[in-house]
Design a protein around this motif. Structure first.
Motif, short mmCIF file in Angstrom:
data_model
loop_
_atom_site.label_atom_id
_atom_site.label_comp_id
_atom_site.label_asym_id
_atom_site.label_seq_id
_atom_site.Cartn_x
_atom_site.Cartn_y
_atom_site.Cartn_z
N ILE A 1 -44.36 51.51 0.08
CA ILE A 1 -44.89 52.56 0.96
C ILE A 1 -44.03 52.57 2.22
CG2 ILE A 1 -46.89 53.34 2.28
CD1 ILE A 1 -48.63 51.75 0.30
N LYS A 2 -43.66 53.75 2.68
CA LYS A 2 -42.84 53.85 3.89
C LYS A 2 -43.58 53.25 5.08
CE LYS A 2 -40.33 57.95 2.53
NZ LYS A 2 -39.99 59.33 2.87
N GLU A 3 -42.83 52.53 5.91
CA GLU A 3 -43.45 51.85 7.05
C GLU A 3 -44.10 52.85 8.01
OE1 GLU A 3 -42.63 48.39 10.36
OE2 GLU A 3 -40.93 49.27 9.33
N GLU A 4 -43.55 54.04 8.14
CA GLU A 4 -44.13 55.06 9.01
C GLU A 4 -45.54 55.42 8.55
OE1 GLU A 4 -41.01 55.91 7.35
OE2 GLU A 4 -40.03 54.77 8.94
N LEU A 5 -45.73 55.50 7.23
CA LEU A 5 -47.06 55.79 6.70
C LEU A 5 -48.02 54.63 6.93
CD1 LEU A 5 -46.09 57.52 3.34
CD2 LEU A 5 -46.98 58.60 5.39
N VAL A 6 -47.53 53.43 6.76
CA VAL A 6 -48.37 52.24 6.98
C VAL A 6 -48.85 52.23 8.43
CG1 VAL A 6 -48.37 49.72 7.08
CG2 VAL A 6 -47.29 50.88 5.15
N LEU A 7 -47.95 52.50 9.36
CA LEU A 7 -48.29 52.46 10.78
C LEU A 7 -49.33 53.52 11.16
CD1 LEU A 7 -44.79 51.78 12.33
CD2 LEU A 7 -46.68 50.18 12.11
N GLN A 8 -49.35 54.63 10.43
CA GLN A 8 -50.35 55.68 10.70
C GLN A 8 -51.76 55.20 10.41
OE1 GLN A 8 -49.31 59.17 8.50
NE2 GLN A 8 -47.50 59.60 9.74
N TYR A 9 -51.91 54.29 9.45
CA TYR A 9 -53.24 53.83 9.05
C TYR A 9 -53.73 52.61 9.82
CZ TYR A 9 -53.57 57.04 5.18
OH TYR A 9 -53.67 58.18 4.42
N ILE A 10 -52.86 52.01 10.61
CA ILE A 10 -53.27 50.84 11.38
C ILE A 10 -53.99 51.30 12.64
CG2 ILE A 10 -52.42 48.92 12.77
CD1 ILE A 10 -50.44 48.37 10.67
N THR A 11 -55.19 50.78 12.83
CA THR A 11 -55.95 51.08 14.04
C THR A 11 -56.24 49.79 14.78
OG1 THR A 11 -58.05 50.93 12.85
CG2 THR A 11 -57.04 53.13 13.04
N ASP A 12 -56.35 49.87 16.07
CA ASP A 12 -56.62 48.67 16.87
C ASP A 12 -58.08 48.51 17.13
OD1 ASP A 12 -54.00 47.81 16.99
OD2 ASP A 12 -53.56 49.06 18.72
#
Length: 65
Positions: free
Chosen positions: A54-65
């Motif tokens: 999975i592209k890292e850009e997509l992974v980062l979109q789903y990470i929430t703090d």
């Protein structure tokens, strides 16, 4: 530029893949094993992305703090 977390947790894997928490933990455990990491070490978003394809850009979109 907005800073985000570097580490990925089972809850993040659940959001990304739709898998259960237990399946998400197993996946992270398999990634750690394949990378030769110890139990206390973290998986980064980059490592998760390259392992799952999975592209890292997509992974980062789903990470929430």
């Amino acid at each position: 530029m907005k800073l985000t977390r570097l580490c990925i947790y089972p809850k993040d894997v659940q959001r990304i893949t739709g898998k259960s928490e237990k399946a998400s933990r197993r996946l992270l455990h398999r990634i750690k094993a394949s990378l030769g990491k110890q139990e206390h070490q973290f998986i980064t978003t980059d490592e998760f992305a390259s392992h799952t394809g999975i592209k890292e850009e997509l992974v980062l979109q789903y990470i929430t703090d």
